[in-house]
Design a protein around this motif. Sequence first.
Motif, PDB file in Angstrom:
ATOM      1  N   VAL A   8      -4.640  -3.824  -6.903  1.00  0.00           N
ATOM      2  CA  VAL A   8      -3.294  -3.290  -6.932  1.00  0.00           C
ATOM      3  C   VAL A   8      -2.938  -2.048  -6.369  1.00  0.00           C
ATOM      4  CG1 VAL A   8      -3.194  -2.419  -9.383  1.00  0.00           C
ATOM      5  CG2 VAL A   8      -1.108  -3.373  -8.299  1.00  0.00           C
ATOM      6  N   VAL A   9      -4.030  -0.978  -6.730  1.00  0.00           N
ATOM      7  CA  VAL A   9      -4.014   0.050  -5.978  1.00  0.00           C
ATOM      8  C   VAL A   9      -3.454   0.161  -4.472  1.00  0.00           C
ATOM      9  CG1 VAL A   9      -5.097   2.547  -5.476  1.00  0.00           C
ATOM     10  CG2 VAL A   9      -4.908   1.710  -7.597  1.00  0.00           C
ATOM     11  N   MET A  10      -4.608  -0.677  -3.818  1.00  0.00           N
ATOM     12  CA  MET A  10      -4.543  -0.908  -2.348  1.00  0.00           C
ATOM     13  C   MET A  10      -3.144  -1.593  -1.938  1.00  0.00           C
ATOM     14  SD  MET A  10      -8.328  -2.210  -1.074  1.00  0.00           S
ATOM     15  CE  MET A  10      -8.434  -3.592  -2.145  1.00  0.00           C
ATOM     16  N   ALA A  11      -2.758  -2.618  -2.738  1.00  0.00           N
ATOM     17  CA  ALA A  11      -1.586  -3.142  -2.317  1.00  0.00           C
ATOM     18  C   ALA A  11      -0.373  -1.975  -2.354  1.00  0.00           C
ATOM     19  CB  ALA A  11      -1.189  -4.280  -3.238  1.00  0.00           C
ATOM     20  N   ALA A  12      -0.318  -1.484  -3.566  1.00  0.00           N
ATOM     21  CA  ALA A  12       0.899  -0.335  -3.631  1.00  0.00           C
ATOM     22  C   ALA A  12       0.705   0.729  -2.421  1.00  0.00           C
ATOM     23  CB  ALA A  12       0.686   0.066  -5.116  1.00  0.00           C
ATOM     24  N   LEU A  13      -0.343   1.261  -2.189  1.00  0.00           N
ATOM     25  CA  LEU A  13      -0.577   2.457  -1.358  1.00  0.00           C
ATOM     26  C   LEU A  13      -0.010   1.775   0.118  1.00  0.00           C
ATOM     27  CD1 LEU A  13      -3.822   4.071  -2.395  1.00  0.00           C
ATOM     28  CD2 LEU A  13      -1.447   4.993  -2.395  1.00  0.00           C
ATOM     29  N   ALA A  14      -0.691   0.336   0.301  1.00  0.00           N
ATOM     30  CA  ALA A  14      -0.462   0.048   1.833  1.00  0.00           C
ATOM     31  C   ALA A  14       1.243  -0.221   1.698  1.00  0.00           C
ATOM     32  CB  ALA A  14      -0.976  -1.626   1.898  1.00  0.00           C
ATOM     33  N   THR A  15       2.193  -0.429   0.919  1.00  0.00           N
ATOM     34  CA  THR A  15       3.511  -0.800   1.019  1.00  0.00           C
ATOM     35  C   THR A  15       4.279   0.614   0.977  1.00  0.00           C
ATOM     36  OG1 THR A  15       2.871  -2.938  -0.331  1.00  0.00           O
ATOM     37  CG2 THR A  15       5.448  -1.963  -0.260  1.00  0.00           C
ATOM     38  N   LEU A  16       3.351   1.622   0.212  1.00  0.00           N
ATOM     39  CA  LEU A  16       4.539   2.742   0.247  1.00  0.00           C
ATOM     40  C   LEU A  16       3.991   3.841   1.387  1.00  0.00           C
ATOM     41  CD1 LEU A  16       3.945   3.317  -3.726  1.00  0.00           C
ATOM     42  CD2 LEU A  16       6.051   2.569  -2.270  1.00  0.00           C
ATOM     43  N   THR A  17       3.541   3.400   2.456  1.00  0.00           N
ATOM     44  CA  THR A  17       3.583   4.077   3.847  1.00  0.00           C
ATOM     45  C   THR A  17       4.885   4.455   4.163  1.00  0.00           C
ATOM     46  OG1 THR A  17       3.297   2.097   4.962  1.00  0.00           O
ATOM     47  CG2 THR A  17       1.270   3.139   4.814  1.00  0.00           C
ATOM     48  N   ARG A  18       5.974   3.755   3.737  1.00  0.00           N
ATOM     49  CA  ARG A  18       7.387   4.104   3.780  1.00  0.00           C
ATOM     50  C   ARG A  18       8.149   4.267   2.542  1.00  0.00           C
ATOM     51  NH1 ARG A  18       5.541  -0.574   4.264  1.00  0.00           N
ATOM     52  NH2 ARG A  18       6.587  -2.573   3.525  1.00  0.00           N
ATOM     53  N   PRO A  19       8.902   5.186   2.145  1.00  0.00           N
ATOM     54  CA  PRO A  19       9.811   5.223   1.033  1.00  0.00           C
ATOM     55  C   PRO A  19      10.288   4.068   0.591  1.00  0.00           C
ATOM     56  CG  PRO A  19      10.466   6.881   2.612  1.00  0.00           C
ATOM     57  CD  PRO A  19       9.826   5.843   3.379  1.00  0.00           C
ATOM     58  N   THR A  20       9.964   3.760  -0.740  1.00  0.00           N
ATOM     59  CA  THR A  20      10.374   2.607  -1.362  1.00  0.00           C
ATOM     60  C   THR A  20      10.714   3.067  -3.047  1.00  0.00           C
ATOM     61  OG1 THR A  20       9.110   1.103  -0.157  1.00  0.00           O
ATOM     62  CG2 THR A  20       9.905   0.070  -2.075  1.00  0.00           C
ATOM     63  N   TYR A  21      11.560   2.179  -3.570  1.00  0.00           N
ATOM     64  CA  TYR A  21      11.666   2.497  -5.136  1.00  0.00           C
ATOM     65  C   TYR A  21      10.868   1.476  -5.841  1.00  0.00           C
ATOM     66  CZ  TYR A  21      15.591  -0.786  -4.648  1.00  0.00           C
ATOM     67  OH  TYR A  21      16.485  -1.700  -4.266  1.00  0.00           O
ATOM     68  N   GLY A  22      10.756   1.692  -7.181  1.00  0.00           N
ATOM     69  CA  GLY A  22       9.817   0.599  -7.917  1.00  0.00           C
ATOM     70  C   GLY A  22      10.139  -0.703  -7.961  1.00  0.00           C
ATOM     71  N   TYR A  23      11.571  -1.073  -8.154  1.00  0.00           N
ATOM     72  CA  TYR A  23      11.755  -2.570  -8.272  1.00  0.00           C
ATOM     73  C   TYR A  23      11.759  -3.245  -6.717  1.00  0.00           C
ATOM     74  CZ  TYR A  23      14.372  -6.912  -9.593  1.00  0.00           C
ATOM     75  OH  TYR A  23      14.473  -7.998  -9.681  1.00  0.00           O
ATOM     76  N   ALA A  24      12.163  -2.315  -5.788  1.00  0.00           N
ATOM     77  CA  ALA A  24      11.819  -3.013  -4.489  1.00  0.00           C
ATOM     78  C   ALA A  24      10.427  -3.285  -4.125  1.00  0.00           C
ATOM     79  CB  ALA A  24      12.703  -2.083  -3.466  1.00  0.00           C
ATOM     80  N   LEU A  25       9.577  -2.240  -4.658  1.00  0.00           N
ATOM     81  CA  LEU A  25       8.161  -2.377  -4.372  1.00  0.00           C
ATOM     82  C   LEU A  25       7.511  -3.802  -5.183  1.00  0.00           C
ATOM     83  CD1 LEU A  25       5.378  -1.502  -3.491  1.00  0.00           C
ATOM     84  CD2 LEU A  25       5.164   0.090  -5.442  1.00  0.00           C
ATOM     85  N   LEU A  26       8.066  -3.859  -6.334  1.00  0.00           N
ATOM     86  CA  LEU A  26       7.746  -5.102  -7.153  1.00  0.00           C
ATOM     87  C   LEU A  26       8.103  -6.418  -6.342  1.00  0.00           C
ATOM     88  CD1 LEU A  26       8.738  -4.111 -10.829  1.00  0.00           C
ATOM     89  CD2 LEU A  26       6.418  -4.766  -9.998  1.00  0.00           C
ATOM     90  N   GLU A  27       9.349  -6.433  -5.775  1.00  0.00           N
ATOM     91  CA  GLU A  27       9.766  -7.661  -5.033  1.00  0.00           C
ATOM     92  C   GLU A  27       9.092  -7.701  -3.672  1.00  0.00           C
ATOM     93  OE1 GLU A  27      14.055  -6.624  -4.475  1.00  0.00           O
ATOM     94  OE2 GLU A  27      14.491  -8.203  -6.215  1.00  0.00           O
ATOM     95  N   ARG A  60      17.998   5.954  -7.968  1.00  0.00           N
ATOM     96  CA  ARG A  60      16.663   5.414  -7.699  1.00  0.00           C
ATOM     97  C   ARG A  60      15.590   6.557  -7.317  1.00  0.00           C
ATOM     98  NH1 ARG A  60      19.341   0.411  -4.879  1.00  0.00           N
ATOM     99  NH2 ARG A  60      19.474  -0.803  -6.685  1.00  0.00           N
ATOM    100  N   LYS A  61      14.438   6.344  -7.804  1.00  0.00           N
ATOM    101  CA  LYS A  61      13.207   7.037  -7.557  1.00  0.00           C
ATOM    102  C   LYS A  61      12.228   6.516  -6.488  1.00  0.00           C
ATOM    103  CE  LYS A  61       9.719   9.985  -9.968  1.00  0.00           C
ATOM    104  NZ  LYS A  61       9.267  10.148 -11.029  1.00  0.00           N
ATOM    105  N   PHE A  62      12.552   7.152  -5.378  1.00  0.00           N
ATOM    106  CA  PHE A  62      11.448   6.546  -4.285  1.00  0.00           C
ATOM    107  C   PHE A  62      10.187   7.310  -4.078  1.00  0.00           C
ATOM    108  CE2 PHE A  62      15.664   5.326  -2.966  1.00  0.00           C
ATOM    109  CZ  PHE A  62      15.655   4.155  -2.006  1.00  0.00           C
ATOM    110  N   TYR A  63       9.178   6.423  -3.843  1.00  0.00           N
ATOM    111  CA  TYR A  63       7.766   6.829  -3.746  1.00  0.00           C
ATOM    112  C   TYR A  63       7.389   6.550  -2.374  1.00  0.00           C
ATOM    113  CZ  TYR A  63       7.755   6.355  -8.773  1.00  0.00           C
ATOM    114  OH  TYR A  63       8.109   6.583 -10.223  1.00  0.00           O
ATOM    115  N   ARG A  64       6.293   7.348  -1.848  1.00  0.00           N
ATOM    116  CA  ARG A  64       5.721   7.468  -0.652  1.00  0.00           C
ATOM    117  C   ARG A  64       4.575   7.924  -0.787  1.00  0.00           C
ATOM    118  NH1 ARG A  64       8.269   8.072   5.204  1.00  0.00           N
ATOM    119  NH2 ARG A  64       6.529   7.886   6.133  1.00  0.00           N
TER     120      ARG A  64
END
Length: 107
Positions: A18-37, A76-80
């Motif tokens: 899950v860490v790899m999946a999250a980091l791979a997705t967060l190479t662009r700013p994304t908020y939590g719920y959008a990341l889940l989706e 919304r809190k965006f992560y990157r």
Amino acid sequence: MNDDVLAGHLQELRRGTVVMAALATLTRPTYGYALLEELAASGFAVDGNTLYPLLRRLEKQGLLTSEWNTEESRPRKFYRCTAEGEALLTALLDEWQSLHTAIEGLR
């Protein structure tokens, strides 16, 4: 094979990636719920009770940054990923590939 046994092992495998999946997705700013989706749409369903603590932990480790966007009707809190997060992702993906190759060699 027992379905419960398979489900348990699949859960362990996903927990480890899950860490790899999250980091791979967060190479662009994304908020939590959008990341889940986005993860779910890619076939990597993660529970919010797993993801949100993970995001906070990765941010505390300096692997992610976050920023509140209050311009929309709902803040919304965006992560990157930080540069350190992207370096970690590269290292984890290299190790993942190495492990895959080693396991294929054992078959």
